[in-house]
Design a protein around this motif. Structure first.
Motif, PDB file in Angstrom:
ATOM      1  N   ASP A 125       0.674 -11.171  -6.255  1.00 39.98           N
ATOM      2  CA  ASP A 125       1.437 -10.056  -5.717  1.00 39.98           C
ATOM      3  C   ASP A 125       0.547  -9.014  -5.056  1.00 39.98           C
ATOM      4  O   ASP A 125       0.978  -8.263  -4.204  1.00 39.98           O
ATOM      5  N   LYS A 126      -0.715  -8.963  -5.445  1.00 40.67           N
ATOM      6  CA  LYS A 126      -1.605  -7.971  -4.866  1.00 40.67           C
ATOM      7  C   LYS A 126      -2.059  -8.336  -3.459  1.00 40.67           C
ATOM      8  O   LYS A 126      -2.622  -7.515  -2.756  1.00 40.67           O
ATOM      9  N   GLU A 129       2.459 -10.491   1.163  1.00 43.18           N
ATOM     10  CA  GLU A 129       3.691  -9.776   1.462  1.00 43.18           C
ATOM     11  C   GLU A 129       4.539 -10.637   2.381  1.00 43.18           C
ATOM     12  O   GLU A 129       4.109 -11.684   2.853  1.00 43.18           O
ATOM     13  N   TYR A 259       1.424  -0.572   4.165  1.00 37.64           N
ATOM     14  CA  TYR A 259       1.137  -0.323   2.759  1.00 37.64           C
ATOM     15  C   TYR A 259       1.409   1.152   2.440  1.00 37.64           C
ATOM     16  O   TYR A 259       1.043   2.038   3.215  1.00 37.64           O
ATOM     17  N   LEU A 261       0.166   3.858   0.107  1.00 34.64           N
ATOM     18  CA  LEU A 261      -0.983   4.019  -0.791  1.00 34.64           C
ATOM     19  C   LEU A 261      -1.491   5.454  -0.818  1.00 34.64           C
ATOM     20  O   LEU A 261      -1.256   6.245   0.108  1.00 34.64           O
ATOM     21  N   LYS A 309      -6.606  -3.797   0.336  1.00 31.23           N
ATOM     22  CA  LYS A 309      -5.444  -4.343  -0.358  1.00 31.23           C
ATOM     23  C   LYS A 309      -5.523  -5.851  -0.425  1.00 31.23           C
ATOM     24  O   LYS A 309      -5.311  -6.464  -1.483  1.00 31.23           O
ATOM     25  N   SER A 315      -5.130  -0.746  -6.961  1.00 27.08           N
ATOM     26  CA  SER A 315      -4.238  -0.944  -8.100  1.00 27.08           C
ATOM     27  C   SER A 315      -2.800  -0.907  -7.614  1.00 27.08           C
ATOM     28  O   SER A 315      -2.408   0.015  -6.887  1.00 27.08           O
ATOM     29  N   LYS A 316      -2.011  -1.894  -8.021  1.00 29.06           N
ATOM     30  CA  LYS A 316      -0.603  -1.951  -7.618  1.00 29.06           C
ATOM     31  C   LYS A 316       0.278  -1.535  -8.785  1.00 29.06           C
ATOM     32  O   LYS A 316       0.045  -1.923  -9.927  1.00 29.06           O
ATOM     33  N   LYS A 340       6.165  -1.562  -4.638  1.00 28.97           N
ATOM     34  CA  LYS A 340       4.718  -1.634  -4.434  1.00 28.97           C
ATOM     35  C   LYS A 340       4.152  -0.295  -3.974  1.00 28.97           C
ATOM     36  O   LYS A 340       4.421   0.172  -2.871  1.00 28.97           O
ATOM     37  N   TYR A 342       0.213   1.493  -3.934  1.00 26.67           N
ATOM     38  CA  TYR A 342      -1.190   1.108  -4.091  1.00 26.67           C
ATOM     39  C   TYR A 342      -2.053   2.360  -4.244  1.00 26.67           C
ATOM     40  O   TYR A 342      -1.910   3.335  -3.480  1.00 26.67           O
TER      41      TYR A 342
END
Length: 438
Positions: A125-126, A129, A259, A261, A309, A315-316, A340, A342
């Motif tokens: 999952d990290k 997508e 993303y 984040l 990422k 870190s998710k 999600k 990040y």
């Protein structure tokens, strides 16, 4: 006036079609046979079958298909990998090179979609997508080399056996061609002019003849090539058949999610738009031994426009996890898509990598073994490995229809990262369609 226009139309259509007859077709097939016979058995140009027949033979022998970059002699093919959730659809473009020419180049275009489904999400999952990209691939194929072994007991070599088998096949096809032509001529002469009112019968017959001979030529060129390949596979009248090819693949992202984040738990969330373009140069050597089986060895060199990422450096978490850890930005009190968020410093980087892959199928077996090792460099310097069991499923025509490979993937063998699943079980599927004939 109407009859004149009709006559002109027929003549124009006839002019566009190549003239051919059964006699011409038989002469062409005999010339192909003689060209193979005249090639010595102990030279670099040695051949057991014609060039086009070798295209058929290689279409079966290179049937290991696990990713879009792999070689396929079929017009279309699809691949899917569960671990990555990656689905590809590809189309090969191939120009007609003539009656009996080997395939020297293949250019393919396809789309590459990553579907972050349950399986891919739970493990990777990290990294993965929902995304969509275009894949461009160009392959350069080398000359095929055939080596023979003599049969001392029967005082006949494998080359002579194949020449005799091809001559027998040619004789059978000549008889079939002549009979098909004879039946066509009889049916053409039996046409009742009353069934073609207002139409010049001679012109209609000429056009039908052109269409018939064109189809006859295509059908029996294909039969001659395909049956030669089948004979070579069945008799194993060769010691080794080897070749190699080089390919260049470019992946161009089209749709790639941004993303969400923040540099830290107390920082502000921003949107980052990655562009993970990649370039891959690959070289594969294949050897088919009549006794030992089939071996593929591939070396890859790739370059990825990577980021923190994709490199597992962030870190998710979802919003609830973020708040429980002391997160201060409340703009995402309702979780964004896929839950999600990040956290960590974000940067882009170039990641070169080298990959080695070995695939082996024992003789007469459709079940093999594959080994892969991948080393990444720079900040994303992971060492990965994969062990797979590929199975090639055969259809009713006894040709490869589907490649299914079960594998185990070991990520980050040297433990550069923490917090990710290091051992992953997966499945890849490759399905070819519409074999290339020229």
């Amino acid at each position: 006036m109407r009859h004149i226009l009709l006559t002109v139309s027929f003549c124009y259509a006839i002019a566009l079609l190549p003239a051919q007859s059964a006699k011409d077709l038989i002469a062409e097939l005999r010339a192909i046979h003689q060209a193979v016979v005249q090639k010595g058995c102990c030279t670099d140009s040695a051949a057991a079958i014609s060039n086009r027949a070798m295209n058929f033979f290689l279409a079966d022998k290179t049937s290991y298909l696990s990713a879009s970059r792999d070689l396929s002699f079929y017009t279309n093919y699809v691949t899917f990998s569960t671990a990555e959730g990656r689905f590809t659809v590809n189309h090969n473009f191939q120009k007609t090179n003539g009656t009996d020419q080997p395939i020297r180049q293949l250019f393919s275009v396809g789309f590459d979609m990553t579907i972050a489904g349950n399986f891919a999400t739970s493990f990777l999952d990290k990294r993965f997508e929902n995304e969509l990209g275009i894949t461009l691939n160009h392959k350069w194929l080398a000359k095929v080399k055939t080596r023979f072994a003599g049969d001392v007991a029967n005082n006949a070599g494998q080359k002579q056996v194949m020449d005799a088998a091809r001559a027998t096949l040619l004789a059978l096809l000549e008889t079939a061609i002549q009979k098909k032509e004879s039946d066509f001529v009889l049916s053409l002469n039996a046409i009742d002019s009353a069934l073609l009112p207002g139409q010049p019968q001679t012109n209609a017959k000429l056009l039908l003849q052109q269409v018939f001979y064109k189809e006859l030529k295509e059908d029996y060129e294909e039969l001659f090539a395909g049956r030669q390949a089948a004979l070579l596979t069945k008799t194993k009248s060769f010691q080794t058949v080897s070749t190699h090819w080089t390919s260049l693949t470019a992946y161009i992202p089209v749709v790639y999610p941004a993303y969400t984040l923040a540099p830290s738990l107390t920082g502000t969330f921003n949107k980052k738009h990655p562009y993970p373009f990649s370039l891959l140069l690959s070289h594969t050597r294949m050897c088919e031994s009549s006794k030992l089986g089939r071996l593929f060895f591939t070396l890859d060199a790739s370059l990825l426009f990577n980021n923190s990422k994709l490199g597992y450096r962030l870190s998710k978490m979802n919003f609830s996890e973020y708040k429980s850890l002391g997160g201060t930005d409340t703009r995402y009190s309702t979780d964004p898509g896929n839950n999600k968020l990040y956290i960590g410093p974000y940067k882009t980087l170039l990641t070169p990598a080298v990959t080695a892959r070995l695939v082996y199928f024992p003789s007469t077996s459709h079940v093999g073994i594959s080994l892969l090792a991948e080393k990444n460099f720079n900040d994303y310097n992971l060492l990965n490995a994969k062990l797979g069991i590929p199975v090639i499923l055969i259809n009713s025509k006894k040709t490869p229809a589907v490649t299914v490979e079960c594998y185990v993937l070991w990520l980050d063998i040297t433990n550069q990262l923490s917090g990710i699943s290091k051992t992953i079980a997966g499945l890849s599927i490759g399905i070819p369609f519409s074999r290339l004939m020229y």
